[in-house]
Design a protein around this motif. Structure first.
Motif, PDB file in Angstrom:
ATOM      1  N   GLY A 182      39.935  -6.674  34.026  1.00 37.98           N
ATOM      2  CA  GLY A 182      41.312  -6.219  34.031  1.00 37.98           C
ATOM      3  C   GLY A 182      41.928  -6.313  35.409  1.00 37.98           C
ATOM      4  N   GLN A 183      42.461  -5.204  35.898  1.00 43.32           N
ATOM      5  CA  GLN A 183      43.131  -5.184  37.194  1.00 43.32           C
ATOM      6  C   GLN A 183      42.247  -4.625  38.317  1.00 43.32           C
ATOM      7  N   SER A 184      40.954  -4.477  38.044  1.00 42.22           N
ATOM      8  CA  SER A 184      40.017  -4.069  39.093  1.00 42.22           C
ATOM      9  C   SER A 184      39.416  -5.313  39.739  1.00 42.22           C
ATOM     10  N   PRO A 185      39.364  -5.374  41.061  1.00 48.49           N
ATOM     11  CA  PRO A 185      38.838  -6.560  41.733  1.00 48.49           C
ATOM     12  C   PRO A 185      37.332  -6.706  41.518  1.00 48.49           C
ATOM     13  N   PRO A 186      36.811  -7.922  41.652  1.00 52.32           N
ATOM     14  CA  PRO A 186      35.359  -8.121  41.550  1.00 52.32           C
ATOM     15  C   PRO A 186      34.627  -7.262  42.573  1.00 52.32           C
ATOM     16  N   ALA A 187      33.499  -6.679  42.135  1.00 58.11           N
ATOM     17  CA  ALA A 187      32.715  -5.825  43.027  1.00 58.11           C
ATOM     18  C   ALA A 187      31.280  -5.766  42.531  1.00 58.11           C
ATOM     19  N   PRO A 188      30.517  -6.850  42.764  1.00 58.95           N
ATOM     20  CA  PRO A 188      29.118  -6.820  42.356  1.00 58.95           C
ATOM     21  C   PRO A 188      28.347  -5.787  43.166  1.00 58.95           C
ATOM     22  N   PRO A 189      27.181  -5.328  42.683  1.00 62.95           N
ATOM     23  CA  PRO A 189      26.495  -5.774  41.474  1.00 62.95           C
ATOM     24  C   PRO A 189      27.127  -5.180  40.209  1.00 62.95           C
ATOM     25  N   TYR A 190      26.837  -5.809  39.074  1.00 61.55           N
ATOM     26  CA  TYR A 190      27.433  -5.379  37.822  1.00 61.55           C
ATOM     27  C   TYR A 190      26.413  -4.724  36.882  1.00 61.55           C
ATOM     28  N   ASP A 191      25.281  -4.302  37.422  1.00 61.99           N
ATOM     29  CA  ASP A 191      24.327  -3.634  36.548  1.00 61.99           C
ATOM     30  C   ASP A 191      24.916  -2.313  36.063  1.00 61.99           C
ATOM     31  N   VAL A 192      24.469  -1.867  34.903  1.00 59.01           N
ATOM     32  CA  VAL A 192      25.084  -0.719  34.240  1.00 59.01           C
ATOM     33  C   VAL A 192      25.009   0.561  35.076  1.00 59.01           C
ATOM     34  N   PRO A 193      23.862   0.899  35.680  1.00 56.11           N
ATOM     35  CA  PRO A 193      23.839   2.119  36.495  1.00 56.11           C
ATOM     36  C   PRO A 193      24.835   2.089  37.654  1.00 56.11           C
ATOM     37  N   ALA A 194      25.024   0.912  38.269  1.00 56.36           N
ATOM     38  CA  ALA A 194      25.997   0.802  39.359  1.00 56.36           C
ATOM     39  C   ALA A 194      27.410   1.021  38.839  1.00 56.36           C
ATOM     40  N   GLN A 195      27.705   0.477  37.656  1.00 58.56           N
ATOM     41  CA  GLN A 195      29.024   0.698  37.053  1.00 58.56           C
ATOM     42  C   GLN A 195      29.253   2.188  36.802  1.00 58.56           C
ATOM     43  N   ALA A 196      28.229   2.850  36.280  1.00 60.32           N
ATOM     44  CA  ALA A 196      28.356   4.278  35.992  1.00 60.32           C
ATOM     45  C   ALA A 196      28.575   5.080  37.270  1.00 60.32           C
ATOM     46  N   SER A 197      27.894   4.708  38.338  1.00 60.02           N
ATOM     47  CA  SER A 197      28.059   5.412  39.611  1.00 60.02           C
ATOM     48  C   SER A 197      29.487   5.286  40.130  1.00 60.02           C
ATOM     49  N   ARG A 198      30.077   4.116  39.947  1.00 63.54           N
ATOM     50  CA  ARG A 198      31.456   3.917  40.392  1.00 63.54           C
ATOM     51  C   ARG A 198      32.424   4.745  39.566  1.00 63.54           C
ATOM     52  N   VAL A 199      32.170   4.818  38.264  1.00 68.45           N
ATOM     53  CA  VAL A 199      33.034   5.631  37.404  1.00 68.45           C
ATOM     54  C   VAL A 199      32.901   7.108  37.781  1.00 68.45           C
TER      55      VAL A 199
END
Length: 280
Positions: A60-77
């Motif tokens: 969507g409108q969020s810029p790329p920000a690897p890594p994309y593993d699920v725990p990392a995504q959850a930490s960002r949220v």
């Protein structure tokens, strides 16, 4: 009175609807999609909740920000919720968004009040042979060539292939899908598969104490609809099967999904509210 607004927190695009003092409800989209896919259910939900939609990194409108593993995504949220000052939140995840919701509950059990999963494949063995258009778009040799040239009509056709009914895809959702790169999309898909291959979602949630609602379309072409029964291993889980609905219940049956979620949050909060002690 509703308060609406889009903002960025932790480099993640956030849209909030409904009164800020209402119980918070976080909506997490699936692979490569964006918060705009929730648009049909937001008006009903925002009448009772502070609704928070995020675009996960690279989507969507969020810029790329690897890594994309699920725990990392959850930490960002989780960092977004902390920055917004939101806690005791009901988290709703569509498709692989349910993996991020589950990982968030694993990491921050004190932050997550309950989890609702919609069309969330429990483990790799539940995945069905994918619609032809998705196989073409997401796999070599044609995927990398077609992806940068996708028209709005092709994107709508790809989304529609996962539904069992004709759907109205919001224009904003099409625009958001155009933003994600082929490489990012493929990486997100791989990381999601790794998460459920390591341990299935039902087993992860069964190890927690968070209340769980699992909803599946009875005609989902992506995941075996009967696999929703795997969530029965979660103590007290509520299971719902929607007849004639595919992978996109919030587009195919928005009224039903809105009612289900409102019923879930209302019942769950009532069940967890201490009884009133009469004054002596």
């Amino acid at each position: 009175m509703s308060e609406n607004g889009a903002e960025h927190s932790q480099r993640i695009h956030v849209v909030r609807d409904g009164p800020r003092e209402a119980p918070p409800l976080l909506l997490i989209h699936g692979s490569g999609a964006s918060g705009t896919l929730w648009s049909p259910v937001v008006p009903a939900l925002a009448g009772h909740h502070h609704v928070i939609r995020v675009d996960l990194p690279g989507c969507g409108q969020s810029p790329p920000a690897p890594p994309y593993d699920v725990p990392a995504q959850a930490s960002r949220v989780a960092a977004v919720l902390d920055e917004l000052g939101v806690g005791d939140v009901t988290v709703v995840g569509h498709s692989s968004g349910g993996y991020v919701a589950t990982a968030l509950a694993e990491q921050r059990p004190g932050l997550v009040r309950s989890v609702a999963l919609i069309s969330c494949g429990p483990q790799p063995s539940a995945l069905l042979p994918q619609p032809l258009i998705l196989r073409i778009l997401l796999s070599p040799p044609f995927g990398p060539l077609i992806w940068p040239r996708r028209s709005d009509a092709l994107i709508r056709k790809g989304i529609g292939a996962t539904a069992a009914r004709p759907v109205e895809v919001p224009d904003e959702a099409v625009a958001d899908l155009k933003r994600i790169s082929y490489g990012t999309f493929r990486t997100i898909l791989r990381r999601n598969t790794e998460y459920i291959a390591e341990r299935g979602v039902p087993e992860r949630l069964a190890a927690l104490t968070v209340p769980v609602l699992a909803v599946f379309g009875g005609a989902d072409p992506r995941w075996d609809p009967s696999s929703v029964r795997q969530y029965e291993v979660v103590p007290g889980a509520r299971i719902e099967m929607l007849s004639g609905v595919g992978h996109l219940p919030m587009l195919e049956a928005p009224e039903v999904i809105s009612e289900l979620l409102l019923s879930w949050t209302s019942r769950e909060r009532t069940a967890n509210t201490p009884p009133t002690v009469p004054e002596q």
